[in-house]
Design a protein around this motif. Structure first.
Motif, PDB file in Angstrom:
ATOM      1  N   ALA A 125       0.842  -1.331   0.081  1.00  0.00           N
ATOM      2  CA  ALA A 125       0.029   0.063  -0.039  1.00  0.00           C
ATOM      3  C   ALA A 125       0.841   1.185   0.029  1.00  0.00           C
ATOM      4  N   ALA A 126       2.098   1.203  -0.142  1.00  0.00           N
ATOM      5  CA  ALA A 126       2.974   2.100  -0.090  1.00  0.00           C
ATOM      6  C   ALA A 126       3.033   3.136  -1.289  1.00  0.00           C
ATOM      7  N   ASP A 127       3.037   4.442  -1.166  1.00  0.00           N
ATOM      8  CA  ASP A 127       2.920   5.376  -2.121  1.00  0.00           C
ATOM      9  C   ASP A 127       4.193   5.342  -3.080  1.00  0.00           C
ATOM     10  N   PRO A 128       4.033   5.118  -4.467  1.00  0.00           N
ATOM     11  CA  PRO A 128       4.944   4.988  -5.284  1.00  0.00           C
ATOM     12  C   PRO A 128       5.834   6.238  -5.372  1.00  0.00           C
ATOM     13  N   GLY A 129       5.460   7.321  -5.125  1.00  0.00           N
ATOM     14  CA  GLY A 129       6.262   8.336  -5.495  1.00  0.00           C
ATOM     15  C   GLY A 129       7.410   8.709  -4.317  1.00  0.00           C
ATOM     16  N   THR A 130       6.966   7.950  -3.103  1.00  0.00           N
ATOM     17  CA  THR A 130       7.926   8.245  -1.941  1.00  0.00           C
ATOM     18  C   THR A 130       8.717   6.964  -1.563  1.00  0.00           C
ATOM     19  N   ASN A 131       8.497   5.899  -2.310  1.00  0.00           N
ATOM     20  CA  ASN A 131       9.019   4.433  -1.981  1.00  0.00           C
ATOM     21  C   ASN A 131       9.824   3.826  -3.129  1.00  0.00           C
ATOM     22  N   PRO A 132      10.857   4.413  -3.765  1.00  0.00           N
ATOM     23  CA  PRO A 132      11.555   3.760  -4.794  1.00  0.00           C
ATOM     24  C   PRO A 132      12.078   2.534  -4.677  1.00  0.00           C
ATOM     25  N   ASP A 133      12.212   2.141  -3.566  1.00  0.00           N
ATOM     26  CA  ASP A 133      12.740   0.955  -3.250  1.00  0.00           C
ATOM     27  C   ASP A 133      11.719  -0.172  -3.692  1.00  0.00           C
ATOM     28  N   ILE A 134      10.633   0.209  -3.677  1.00  0.00           N
ATOM     29  CA  ILE A 134       9.518  -0.689  -3.944  1.00  0.00           C
ATOM     30  C   ILE A 134       9.009  -0.800  -5.162  1.00  0.00           C
ATOM     31  N   TRP A 135       8.626   0.677  -5.807  1.00  0.00           N
ATOM     32  CA  TRP A 135       8.181   0.748  -7.307  1.00  0.00           C
ATOM     33  C   TRP A 135       9.262   1.000  -8.026  1.00  0.00           C
ATOM     34  N   ASP A 136       9.251   0.741  -9.176  1.00  0.00           N
ATOM     35  CA  ASP A 136      10.103   1.276 -10.240  1.00  0.00           C
ATOM     36  C   ASP A 136       9.584   2.440 -11.030  1.00  0.00           C
ATOM     37  N   LEU A 137      10.547   3.111 -11.689  1.00  0.00           N
ATOM     38  CA  LEU A 137      10.132   4.430 -12.369  1.00  0.00           C
ATOM     39  C   LEU A 137       8.719   4.391 -12.986  1.00  0.00           C
ATOM     40  N   ASP A 138       8.048   5.536 -12.944  1.00  0.00           N
ATOM     41  CA  ASP A 138       6.846   5.527 -13.577  1.00  0.00           C
ATOM     42  C   ASP A 138       6.809   5.313 -15.181  1.00  0.00           C
ATOM     43  N   CYS A 139       5.750   4.886 -15.435  1.00  0.00           N
ATOM     44  CA  CYS A 139       5.459   4.601 -17.177  1.00  0.00           C
ATOM     45  C   CYS A 139       4.310   5.577 -17.639  1.00  0.00           C
ATOM     46  N   ASN A 140       4.699   6.134 -18.872  1.00  0.00           N
ATOM     47  CA  ASN A 140       3.583   6.769 -19.249  1.00  0.00           C
ATOM     48  C   ASN A 140       2.662   5.815 -20.125  1.00  0.00           C
ATOM     49  N   CYS A 141       1.395   6.450 -20.709  1.00  0.00           N
ATOM     50  CA  CYS A 141       0.509   5.607 -21.474  1.00  0.00           C
ATOM     51  C   CYS A 141       0.830   5.056 -22.653  1.00  0.00           C
ATOM     52  N   THR A 142       1.701   5.731 -23.149  1.00  0.00           N
ATOM     53  CA  THR A 142       2.348   5.110 -24.581  1.00  0.00           C
ATOM     54  C   THR A 142       3.185   4.179 -24.112  1.00  0.00           C
ATOM     55  N   GLU A 143       4.072   4.060 -23.205  1.00  0.00           N
ATOM     56  CA  GLU A 143       5.091   3.110 -23.014  1.00  0.00           C
ATOM     57  C   GLU A 143       4.186   1.755 -22.467  1.00  0.00           C
ATOM     58  N   ILE A 144       3.237   1.866 -21.788  1.00  0.00           N
ATOM     59  CA  ILE A 144       2.245   0.757 -21.482  1.00  0.00           C
ATOM     60  C   ILE A 144       1.605   0.199 -22.512  1.00  0.00           C
ATOM     61  N   TRP A 145       1.173   1.038 -23.261  1.00  0.00           N
ATOM     62  CA  TRP A 145       0.557   0.517 -24.613  1.00  0.00           C
ATOM     63  C   TRP A 145       1.385  -0.006 -25.597  1.00  0.00           C
ATOM     64  N   ASN A 146       2.495   0.495 -25.714  1.00  0.00           N
ATOM     65  CA  ASN A 146       3.651  -0.195 -26.470  1.00  0.00           C
ATOM     66  C   ASN A 146       4.029  -1.778 -25.907  1.00  0.00           C
ATOM     67  N   PHE A 147       4.020  -1.523 -24.601  1.00  0.00           N
ATOM     68  CA  PHE A 147       4.586  -2.987 -24.034  1.00  0.00           C
ATOM     69  C   PHE A 147       3.711  -3.966 -24.200  1.00  0.00           C
ATOM     70  N   ASN A 148       2.101  -3.569 -24.351  1.00  0.00           N
ATOM     71  CA  ASN A 148       1.126  -4.460 -24.453  1.00  0.00           C
ATOM     72  C   ASN A 148       0.630  -4.812 -25.885  1.00  0.00           C
ATOM     73  N   GLY A 149       1.622  -4.401 -26.844  1.00  0.00           N
ATOM     74  CA  GLY A 149       1.448  -4.735 -28.175  1.00  0.00           C
ATOM     75  C   GLY A 149       0.730  -3.809 -28.981  1.00  0.00           C
ATOM     76  N   GLN A 150       0.514  -2.497 -28.496  1.00  0.00           N
ATOM     77  CA  GLN A 150      -0.446  -1.536 -29.173  1.00  0.00           C
ATOM     78  C   GLN A 150      -1.592  -1.921 -29.822  1.00  0.00           C
ATOM     79  N   PRO A 151      -2.459  -2.365 -28.856  1.00  0.00           N
ATOM     80  CA  PRO A 151      -3.912  -2.775 -29.075  1.00  0.00           C
ATOM     81  C   PRO A 151      -4.782  -1.651 -29.726  1.00  0.00           C
ATOM     82  N   THR A 152      -5.607  -2.224 -30.282  1.00  0.00           N
ATOM     83  CA  THR A 152      -6.468  -1.088 -30.973  1.00  0.00           C
ATOM     84  C   THR A 152      -7.907  -1.525 -30.501  1.00  0.00           C
ATOM     85  N   TRP A 153      -8.754  -0.297 -30.621  1.00  0.00           N
ATOM     86  CA  TRP A 153     -10.195  -0.859 -30.296  1.00  0.00           C
ATOM     87  C   TRP A 153     -10.834  -1.989 -31.242  1.00  0.00           C
TER      88      TRP A 153
END
Length: 592
Positions: A5-33
């Motif tokens: 339940a830790a806040d990602p912005g204040t717990n970098p040892d638990i959370w990796d760097l933030d990802c934007n929408c495009t990065e997540i979309w690319n990671f998931n194979g660029q799905p379309t509607w």
């Protein structure tokens, strides 16, 4: 791995760097509607395909329905465009919705009255507007919603009808094909988002079915219907402001779904700022020096707000402007000291002041006195407004002109006009002709003369107008076509009314408010109004008694109806008769 339940912005040892929408979309194979796919909440997809716009469901397990850019069940991911912005970015041409346009497809854009709509239903035959939105057939957009995605105006470009551009930080729409170099503004090529801004600032009067059948209503024309102002948004407009369309077959109105041809406006939207150096025409609408909105009662009008004539025994006021939106007892405008100082209040006006609603009493037109609490017990010049007894608003030229007229009850007087023979057809008397001894006195009135003026009432010299009022000379002109008295291009019937409201002002002076209506007749049930119809019978003979006078000069000259000395054939000269006889003899002599 695991849960936190830790806040990602204040717990970098638990959370990796933030990802934007495009990065997540690319990671998931660029799905379309895909309308056949079930989507989980927060899943990221692209729509439309190839647009780069990313969306995420705000509810769980979405299947089918509208595509994300047109659905409230999807949120944009990152910094996406709204559905209205998306539509404007793809197409800046928003044609007017027409009844012959359907079926519209998903994503089609239209303008409808002062709003803009996107179709969100295939084979869409529903009309835009609140009901179309409620039926989930259209998304409504305002100009502000689409402004950011419309292109800036480029002077080197030509534009098609219905194209939208931004110019000087304002949205404009082409109302016809626009040649290059024609920048947006008040001209025949462009309009703003509000059709009311495109009006010609002149109220033509009540909507008329014959004008509509003749296709004479054009973009910018202003009319009233049941007290509401409307502006035409199409040329050759056959539609009815309140709905329906006319037919030339028997002057029929069909109350069916039809193209929207009119947009409702209020007075301020169609008014220009009053300029004392400008001469106004009848129906022109202005915001006056007192910040109220006024309509000119006469043509060639540079007098505001009334003409005042000081006779030895009476002060006469002739209003030249009327309030565009007169108050009523239930919806009164605040009393204005500036309007009062300018003599802008007339008998019948209704205002609110000191916690009450008041009506200006008869005989107090032009009063500068403010309503006061003491007038509850001792009325004058204002009296408490009674919503039962008071119909609301003062009598004006417009009120009289829109009343029901019964021609069969009118006083029609025939006058034989003796005129010199000419080659041209004589259809009526010349301007400046005065009719006096030829007239029978009006029943139960003291009117015995009338005049056909060369000029409009507001152009007459003060002394001449004073003379006409003092001698109670009724002003006439060719009868309004709505009475169906004159045939095409005919001027044999002249009409005019004189409305008068008399009283005593706070100074003890006799006062009278007079409305003069050449071309018009009094409506039924208005005893303060007197009118006449003159029927001019033309005979081509010479008469020394047919006199034309200048309306700016005092005169008692008359046109006589005495034709007992007329010995010529009506409508023919003696020379013409002789020529006809000679021609007949020649024809007979040549018969075999």
């Amino acid at each position: 791995p695991g849960f936190t339940a830790a806040d990602p912005g204040t717990n970098p040892d638990i959370w990796d760097l933030d990802c934007n929408c495009t990065e997540i979309w690319n990671f998931n194979g660029q799905p379309t509607w895909d309308s056949t796919q079930v989507y989980s909440q927060f899943e990221i997809i692209e729509s439309p395909t190839g647009s780069g716009d990313l969306w995420s469901p705000n509810v769980a397990n979405i299947l089918g329905g509208m595509s994300p850019e047109f659905s409230m069940d999807w949120d944009g991911c990152g910094d996406p465009l709204t559905p209205c912005e998306e539509a404007a970015s793809l197409n800046n041409n928003w044609p007017i919705w027409t009844v012959s346009g359907p079926p519209y497809d998903v994503g089609d854009v239209v303008s409808y009255a002062n709003e803009f709509y996107i179709s969100i239903r295939p084979q869409n035959t529903l009309e835009p507007g609140p009901l179309g939105v409620q039926a989930l057939a259209w998304i409504e957009c305002t100009c502000d919603d689409i402004k950011s995605q419309l292109p800036d105006y480029q002077s080197a470009n030509s534009y098609s009808e219905f194209d939208g551009v931004v110019y000087n930080n304002e949205v404009y729409w082409a109302i016809s094909s626009v040649p290059a170099g024609t920048s947006p503004g008040p001209n025949q090529y462009w309009r703003t988002c509000d059709w009311c801004d495109s009006s010609n600032n002149n109220l033509e009067g009540e909507w008329d079915i014959n004008t509509a059948i003749s296709a004479n209503y054009m973009i910018g024309d202003l009319v009233t219907q049941n007290g509401v102002i409307w502006v035409s948004i199409m040329n050759h407009n056959p539609t009815v402001p309140s709905g329906g369309v006319v037919s030339g077959l028997g002057s029929t109105i069909f109350t069916i779904m039809w193209d929207v041809g009119w947009v409702q406006c209020d007075c301020n939207e169609v008014a220009t700022t009053y300029d004392s150096t400008v001469t106004y025409q009848e129906g022109d609408i202005v915001v006056g020096p007192d910040s109220n909105t006024w309509i000119s009662e006469y043509s060639n009008n540079n007098i505001w707000p009334s003409i005042e004539i000081n006779l030895p025994w009476m002060v006469v006021t002739i209003p030249t402007w009327r309030m565009c939106s007169p108050s009523d007892c239930n919806n009164a405008q605040p009393w204005s000291q500036l309007t009062a100082n300018l003599g802008g209040y007339f008998s019948g006006d209704i205002v609110s002041h000191v916690g009450n609603t008041w009506q200006l009493m008869s005989g107090y037109s032009g009063s500068s006195i403010a309503p006061s609490v003491s007038m509850n017990m001792n009325p004058g010049p204002w009296t408490p407004c009674n919503p039962v007894a008071v119909p609301g608003g003062p009598v004006s030229m417009y009120i009289i002109s829109q009343g029901e007229v019964n021609i069969e009850t009118k006083n029609i007087q025939s006058i034989t006009r003796n005129t010199a023979d000419t080659d041209d057809e004589i259809v009526g008397p010349e301007p400046g002709t005065k009719f006096s001894s030829a007239l029978d006195p009006w029943l139960e009135t003291n009117f015995e003369s009338a005049i056909l003026l060369k000029d409009d009432i507001t152009e007459i010299e003060d002394s001449s107008l004073e003379n006409l009022v003092e001698n109670r000379t009724l002003i006439v002109d060719v009868c309004d076509p709505k009475y169906n008295l004159n045939s095409y291009n005919d001027q044999r019937y002249l009409c005019g009314f004189w409305y008068e409201d008399s009283g005593v002002n706070a100074k003890g002076e006799n006062t009278s408010t007079i409305i003069l209506g050449p071309t018009l007749l009094c409506p039924v049930d208005m005893p303060e109004c007197h009118d006449i119809i003159l029927k001019i019978d033309v005979e081509a003979v010479v008469s020394d008694e047919a006199v034309v006078i200048d309306s700016n000069e005092e005169s008692t000259e008359v046109v006589s109806d005495d034709s007992t000395n007329d010995t010529r054939v009506p409508g023919f000269s003696a020379i013409m008769l002789v020529m006809c006889m000679i021609f007949s003899a020649v024809v007979i002599s040549r018969r075999p």
